[in-house]
Design a protein around this motif. Structure first.
Motif, PDB file in Angstrom:
ATOM      1  N   UNK A 191       0.819  -1.220   0.000  1.00 54.17           N
ATOM      2  CA  UNK A 191       0.000   0.000   0.000  1.00 54.17           C
ATOM      3  C   UNK A 191       0.851   1.266   0.000  1.00 54.17           C
ATOM      4  N   UNK A 192       2.180   1.112   0.010  1.00 50.97           N
ATOM      5  CA  UNK A 192       3.060   2.268   0.024  1.00 50.97           C
ATOM      6  C   UNK A 192       3.153   2.942   1.371  1.00 50.97           C
ATOM      7  N   UNK A 193       2.732   2.251   2.447  1.00 46.25           N
ATOM      8  CA  UNK A 193       2.765   2.817   3.799  1.00 46.25           C
ATOM      9  C   UNK A 193       4.098   2.561   4.493  1.00 46.25           C
ATOM     10  N   UNK A 194       4.890   1.623   3.988  1.00 42.01           N
ATOM     11  CA  UNK A 194       6.191   1.300   4.579  1.00 42.01           C
ATOM     12  C   UNK A 194       7.115   0.823   3.469  1.00 42.01           C
ATOM     13  N   UNK A 195       8.413   1.022   3.682  1.00 42.98           N
ATOM     14  CA  UNK A 195       9.391   0.601   2.672  1.00 42.98           C
ATOM     15  C   UNK A 195       9.767  -0.858   2.814  1.00 42.98           C
ATOM     16  N   UNK A 196       9.738  -1.359   4.046  1.00 45.93           N
ATOM     17  CA  UNK A 196      10.137  -2.739   4.316  1.00 45.93           C
ATOM     18  C   UNK A 196       9.208  -3.329   5.372  1.00 45.93           C
ATOM     19  N   UNK A 197       9.120  -4.667   5.447  1.00 48.92           N
ATOM     20  CA  UNK A 197       8.245  -5.292   6.444  1.00 48.92           C
ATOM     21  C   UNK A 197       8.613  -4.928   7.875  1.00 48.92           C
ATOM     22  N   UNK A 198       9.911  -4.832   8.169  1.00 48.42           N
ATOM     23  CA  UNK A 198      10.317  -4.573   9.552  1.00 48.42           C
ATOM     24  C   UNK A 198      10.058  -3.142   9.988  1.00 48.42           C
ATOM     25  N   UNK A 199       9.701  -2.264   9.050  1.00 49.87           N
ATOM     26  CA  UNK A 199       9.354  -0.884   9.423  1.00 49.87           C
ATOM     27  C   UNK A 199       7.852  -0.623   9.297  1.00 49.87           C
TER      28      UNK A 199
END
Length: 317
Positions: A191-199
């Motif tokens: 969804x473009x809400x985070x760059x990576x899963x851990x963030x």
């Protein structure tokens, strides 16, 4: 016409289910309303807290979750055997964290002397509550109703908050389970809400990598919102990854966590033209981003339960 829930849930086929609840019209569960400028981000913590507390009371384990702007995802494992192992007193204690219960139950829990016929009635209540605490429908009712009530009160409105009853999808194979968990954990990235899963905030993958759930704070906030009457037990950890064993039944997820992280990282780099985001090719592998070698991560993931519980006890103190 939707099928009855009893026809959609079959523990004989699989204990794993993917759950989605979505808001009506333009109602915001969380996120930022770009039309009015109002932020609903604080509601994410409501939902995450509620999920973790309810899982600790019910015979329901959480494998994955992600709280989005107008919906949320859950991957759950139903385990009625947990409820069967509880004593009547434990069942009543769990239930009365959410509901007062009839006067007879309140008097029993207060230690009042009761006649044999009253004790028999309390036992019948306990059996009823035991079945409810193993029910996915009751779990979702206890999750969605307080959130709708809190959101409507905050928005100064009445009426439906949720679009419809929750949607459930059976996950009948290991491949279905793992692909669904990866899909859920990658929702904020897509969804473009985070760059990576851990963030990605308010997701199970971030909680697994860096546990931050504060039991004491969650209980205080839920009681302040009148969504909880009390809570005196430990928080249940997320359903653990166990690796694969062919010689015994596995209560946890039949996959190694390091392999799951690699799977999520690989999947997140695949570009889906229908979605806004993906993990950039310039990003290093996930274990490198976390500053861990494979051996370090293996040690950390195998000791996760032991490390997790003491931290939670300190939080509850």
């Amino acid at each position: 016409m939707p099928r009855p829930r009893c026809q959609q849930i079959s523990l004989a086929d699989t204990p794993y289910y993917h759950i989605i609840s979505r808001c009506v019209r333009r109602t915001f569960l969380c996120g930022q309303d770009h039309v009015t400028g109002k932020s609903f981000e604080h509601r994410r913590q409501w939902i995450e807290d509620r999920i973790r507390l309810l899982a600790s009371l019910f015979a329901v384990d959480i494998a994955a979750y992600a709280v989005m702007s107008n919906h949320y995802h859950l991957v759950v494992k139903l385990d009625p055997a947990q409820a069967e192992s509880w004593s009547d007193d434990d069942v009543l204690r769990r239930w009365t964290c959410l509901f007062k219960g009839p006067l007879l139950v309140q008097r029993y829990l207060a230690g009042d002397k009761q006649e044999s016929y009253e004790l028999a009635q309390v036992g019948e209540f306990a059996q009823c509550y035991r079945q409810r605490l193993a029910s996915l429908s009751w779990f979702m009712k206890c999750l969605n109703e307080p959130i709708a009530r809190q959101a409507n009160e905050e928005d100064g409105c009445t009426g439906h908050f949720w679009e419809a009853r929750f949607k459930s999808q059976a996950l009948c194979t290991e491949a279905a389970l793992l692909s669904c968990m990866a899909y859920v954990d990658l929702n904020p990235v897509r969804a473009g809400m985070a760059d990576t899963p851990e963030t990605s905030e308010h997701t199970s993958i971030k909680e697994r990598i860096a546990p931050r759930f504060d039991l004491a704070q969650a209980v205080r906030e839920q009681m302040k919102l009148d969504a909880l009457l009390g809570f005196d037990g430990p928080v249940k950890p997320l359903l653990p990854f166990e690796g694969a064993f062919a010689d015994r039944e596995q209560p946890g997820i039949p996959f190694a966590f390091e392999d799951y992280l690699s799977l999520v990282d690989y999947t997140g780099r695949a570009i889906d033209p229908r979605k806004k985001g993906a993990i950039a090719d310039t990003q290093p592998p996930i274990l490198q981003r976390l500053g861990l070698t494979s051996d370090q991560w293996l040690a950390q993931s195998t000791q996760f339960e032991a490390l997790y519980r003491p931290k939670r006890r300190r939080s509850a103190a």
